[in-house]
Design a protein around this motif. Structure first.
Motif, PDB file in Angstrom:
ATOM      1  N   GLY A   1      37.655 -11.706   7.770  1.00  0.00           N
ATOM      2  CA  GLY A   1      37.911 -12.525   6.585  1.00  0.00           C
ATOM      3  C   GLY A   1      38.282 -11.689   5.375  1.00  0.00           C
ATOM      4  O   GLY A   1      39.217 -12.020   4.632  1.00  0.00           O
ATOM      5  N   ALA A   2      37.574 -10.586   5.162  1.00  0.00           N
ATOM      6  CA  ALA A   2      37.879  -9.712   4.026  1.00  0.00           C
ATOM      7  C   ALA A   2      39.258  -9.085   4.174  1.00  0.00           C
ATOM      8  O   ALA A   2      40.005  -8.956   3.191  1.00  0.00           O
ATOM      9  CB  ALA A   2      36.806  -8.633   3.902  1.00  0.00           C
ATOM     10  N   LEU A   3      39.612  -8.680   5.395  1.00  0.00           N
ATOM     11  CA  LEU A   3      40.932  -8.090   5.627  1.00  0.00           C
ATOM     12  C   LEU A   3      42.040  -9.108   5.376  1.00  0.00           C
ATOM     13  O   LEU A   3      43.050  -8.801   4.713  1.00  0.00           O
ATOM     14  CB  LEU A   3      41.016  -7.563   7.060  1.00  0.00           C
ATOM     15  CG  LEU A   3      42.366  -6.962   7.475  1.00  0.00           C
ATOM     16  CD1 LEU A   3      42.733  -5.784   6.586  1.00  0.00           C
ATOM     17  CD2 LEU A   3      42.331  -6.548   8.953  1.00  0.00           C
ATOM     18  N   LEU A   4      41.875 -10.326   5.884  1.00  0.00           N
ATOM     19  CA  LEU A   4      42.870 -11.377   5.670  1.00  0.00           C
ATOM     20  C   LEU A   4      43.031 -11.666   4.177  1.00  0.00           C
ATOM     21  O   LEU A   4      44.154 -11.862   3.683  1.00  0.00           O
ATOM     22  CB  LEU A   4      42.467 -12.641   6.421  1.00  0.00           C
ATOM     23  CG  LEU A   4      43.354 -13.879   6.230  1.00  0.00           C
ATOM     24  CD1 LEU A   4      44.791 -13.587   6.647  1.00  0.00           C
ATOM     25  CD2 LEU A   4      42.789 -15.066   7.018  1.00  0.00           C
ATOM     26  N   THR A   5      41.926 -11.674   3.453  1.00  0.00           N
ATOM     27  CA  THR A   5      41.978 -11.924   2.009  1.00  0.00           C
ATOM     28  C   THR A   5      42.758 -10.823   1.293  1.00  0.00           C
ATOM     29  O   THR A   5      43.624 -11.100   0.457  1.00  0.00           O
ATOM     30  CB  THR A   5      40.550 -11.999   1.444  1.00  0.00           C
ATOM     31  OG1 THR A   5      39.832 -13.040   2.116  1.00  0.00           O
ATOM     32  CG2 THR A   5      40.576 -12.294  -0.042  1.00  0.00           C
ATOM     33  N   ALA A   6      42.468  -9.567   1.609  1.00  0.00           N
ATOM     34  CA  ALA A   6      43.147  -8.445   0.954  1.00  0.00           C
ATOM     35  C   ALA A   6      44.648  -8.468   1.231  1.00  0.00           C
ATOM     36  O   ALA A   6      45.471  -8.275   0.316  1.00  0.00           O
ATOM     37  CB  ALA A   6      42.535  -7.126   1.411  1.00  0.00           C
TER      38      ALA A   6
ATOM     39  N   MET B   1      35.992 -17.793   5.747  1.00  0.00           N
ATOM     40  CA  MET B   1      35.501 -17.111   6.944  1.00  0.00           C
ATOM     41  C   MET B   1      34.352 -16.168   6.592  1.00  0.00           C
ATOM     42  O   MET B   1      33.297 -16.162   7.247  1.00  0.00           O
ATOM     43  CB  MET B   1      36.631 -16.299   7.592  1.00  0.00           C
ATOM     44  CG  MET B   1      37.674 -17.099   8.326  1.00  0.00           C
ATOM     45  SD  MET B   1      39.082 -16.064   8.864  1.00  0.00           S
ATOM     46  CE  MET B   1      38.247 -14.950   9.999  1.00  0.00           C
ATOM     47  N   SER B   2      34.550 -15.389   5.544  1.00  0.00           N
ATOM     48  CA  SER B   2      33.512 -14.442   5.134  1.00  0.00           C
ATOM     49  C   SER B   2      32.262 -15.158   4.656  1.00  0.00           C
ATOM     50  O   SER B   2      31.140 -14.725   4.950  1.00  0.00           O
ATOM     51  CB  SER B   2      34.054 -13.526   4.029  1.00  0.00           C
ATOM     52  OG  SER B   2      35.104 -12.711   4.524  1.00  0.00           O
ATOM     53  N   LEU B   3      32.430 -16.251   3.916  1.00  0.00           N
ATOM     54  CA  LEU B   3      31.269 -16.981   3.415  1.00  0.00           C
ATOM     55  C   LEU B   3      30.441 -17.549   4.562  1.00  0.00           C
ATOM     56  O   LEU B   3      29.206 -17.424   4.583  1.00  0.00           O
ATOM     57  CB  LEU B   3      31.711 -18.102   2.474  1.00  0.00           C
ATOM     58  CG  LEU B   3      30.592 -19.008   1.941  1.00  0.00           C
ATOM     59  CD1 LEU B   3      29.534 -18.194   1.201  1.00  0.00           C
ATOM     60  CD2 LEU B   3      31.164 -20.106   1.054  1.00  0.00           C
ATOM     61  N   ILE B   4      31.099 -18.176   5.534  1.00  0.00           N
ATOM     62  CA  ILE B   4      30.370 -18.736   6.669  1.00  0.00           C
ATOM     63  C   ILE B   4      29.654 -17.630   7.440  1.00  0.00           C
ATOM     64  O   ILE B   4      28.493 -17.771   7.851  1.00  0.00           O
ATOM     65  CB  ILE B   4      31.340 -19.511   7.584  1.00  0.00           C
ATOM     66  CG1 ILE B   4      31.824 -20.780   6.871  1.00  0.00           C
ATOM     67  CG2 ILE B   4      30.678 -19.869   8.912  1.00  0.00           C
ATOM     68  CD1 ILE B   4      32.976 -21.470   7.563  1.00  0.00           C
TER      69      ILE B   4
END
Length: 408
Positions: A291-296, A330-333
């Motif tokens: 999730g963090a990678l997709l966000t960046a 995704m990261s939050l869940i």
């Protein structure tokens, strides 16, 4: 508890019909939507009050800061007192805060009302634990997931609604309509929910003190809070500046267009429940990194927006919005799954710590995003969001023991 006020806090009792689940989902969405109505309207507000970009950034920043303070100081009360009474009290206070925002004669009053809206919109963080308490154990995950879907849609669709209403009828009408909607929600909650028995007799000070003890005890909690806070900073930096950026050249678009990008974000949020299944299959730590990678990556792509023709730039913003909203959800869940597993007896307080970090990040993103836009333009906002997302990814890539609690 009196005989006429049964408790449904036992996981063995259902206490939930499909209509009650729908009420809780709609309630969480309406409550949290109050935090985001102001964002697509910032361009209009700036024109009406003669405020610059930096000053306007304090409107969403104080709203998010109020929410963080409310979670920290008010959310633990749900374990100590009847949660239904707390919810109804917050309904009344939130409606008054929204009314004050709609009647604000100047920036000072609007800023104070924004903080009050954030403080009382923590109603959403009372509704989600209520769903968990009412749900039978075998269906708790599904029911809480349904309520969280309502909350996520409230966050994203609020921008669509407020942008359209503000453009057609004015920003004051939007705040007034929001106040009416919250009053209607209060009436539905009053009729549709049972009372809740307190689960602890700890005094208020001890409840708050236990939050700090949990923070010190669990390194995984600290890592989840810091990573989600950085992602939230990036999220808020984008949404709190988008309307101002689109209002200016070369786009010259109104609040409705800015709010419409919430539809793209909603597509990402609706896909987020798949992250829960992925977390079960691959583990929440893996999902949090993805999730963090997709966000960046999604934020980094928007660095080329100033170089593109107008239509291509808008399309790229929409696609990137889907990507980073999905990545953040995704990261939050995944982080919620990690945090809830630390101590099942303290899930409400663990969630409060996670949410405080998340909305402190939101507040920081609103303020820093506006400063970045004012001094460095859209490129500054994109760089800020990308760096924050990469910071979250770096935290998730650390060894599990890197943030282990210090030994006495």
């Amino acid at each position: 508890m009196s005989a006429t006020s049964p408790s449904f806090s036992s996981p063995g009792q259902s206490g939930l019909s499909s209509s009650r689940v729908l009420l809780l989902a709609a309630g969480s969405g309406l409550a949290v939507a109050s935090l985001y109505y102001n964002q697509p309207m910032l361009g209009i507000l700036g024109n009406d009050f003669g405020a610059d970009d930096a000053a306007l950034g304090w409107i969403p920043a104080l709203t998010q800061l109020g929410y963080a303070v409310g979670i920290l100081l008010l959310a633990p009360l749900g374990d100590r007192y009847d949660r239904k009474r707390i919810m109804l009290g917050k309904v009344a206070a939130l409606a008054l805060a929204l009314l004050l925002a709609g009647l604000a004669p100047g920036m000072g009053t609007l800023l104070a009302a924004s903080f009050a809206v954030g403080l009382t919109a923590t109603l959403a963080q009372d509704i989600v634990p209520a769903a968990a308490a009412l749900a039978p154990a075998e269906h708790r995950g599904r029911i809480v997931g349904s309520v969280m879907t309502g909350l996520l849609l409230g966050i994203l669709l609020s921008r669509v609604v407020s942008g359209l209403v503000a453009e057609q009828f004015g920003w004051r009408v939007m705040f007034m309509a929001a106040a009416v909607a919250i009053v209607a929600l209060g009436a539905a909650l009053s009729r549709g929910l049972p009372s809740f028995a307190p689960t602890t007799t700890l005094p208020y000070g001890a409840l708050l003190g236990s939050l700090g003890a949990l923070w010190r005890q669990y390194g995984e909690l600290r890592r989840a809070v810091l990573a989600q806070g950085l992602l939230s900073l990036a999220f808020s930096a984008f949404w709190s500046t988008l309307a101002v950026m689109l209002h200016a050249a070369p786009f010259h678009l109104g609040a409705g267009a800015a709010g419409a990008f919430g539809l793209a974000g909603a597509a990402g949020a609706l896909a987020a429940p798949l992250a829960g299944r992925a977390a079960d299959r691959h583990g929440p730590a893996v999902v949090s990194r993805r999730g963090a990678l997709l966000t960046a990556v999604s934020f980094a792509l928007m660095a080329v927006v100033p170089m593109l023709p107008t239509q291509a730039a808008l399309l790229l913003i929409a696609v990137s919005t889907i990507g980073f909203d999905l990545g953040i959800q995704m990261s939050l869940i995944a982080h919620q799954s990690l945090v809830y597993s630390l101590d099942p007896a303290a899930r409400s307080r663990l969630n409060a710590v996670l949410m405080v970090g998340m909305f402190i990040g939101m507040a920081a993103g609103g303020a820093l995003g506006s400063v970045a836009l004012a001094h460095y333009g859209w490129t500054g906002v994109v760089v800020l969001a990308t760096v924050a997302s990469l910071g979250a990814l770096a935290l998730r890539l650390k060894r599990a023991g890197a943030l282990a609690p210090a030994q006495a």
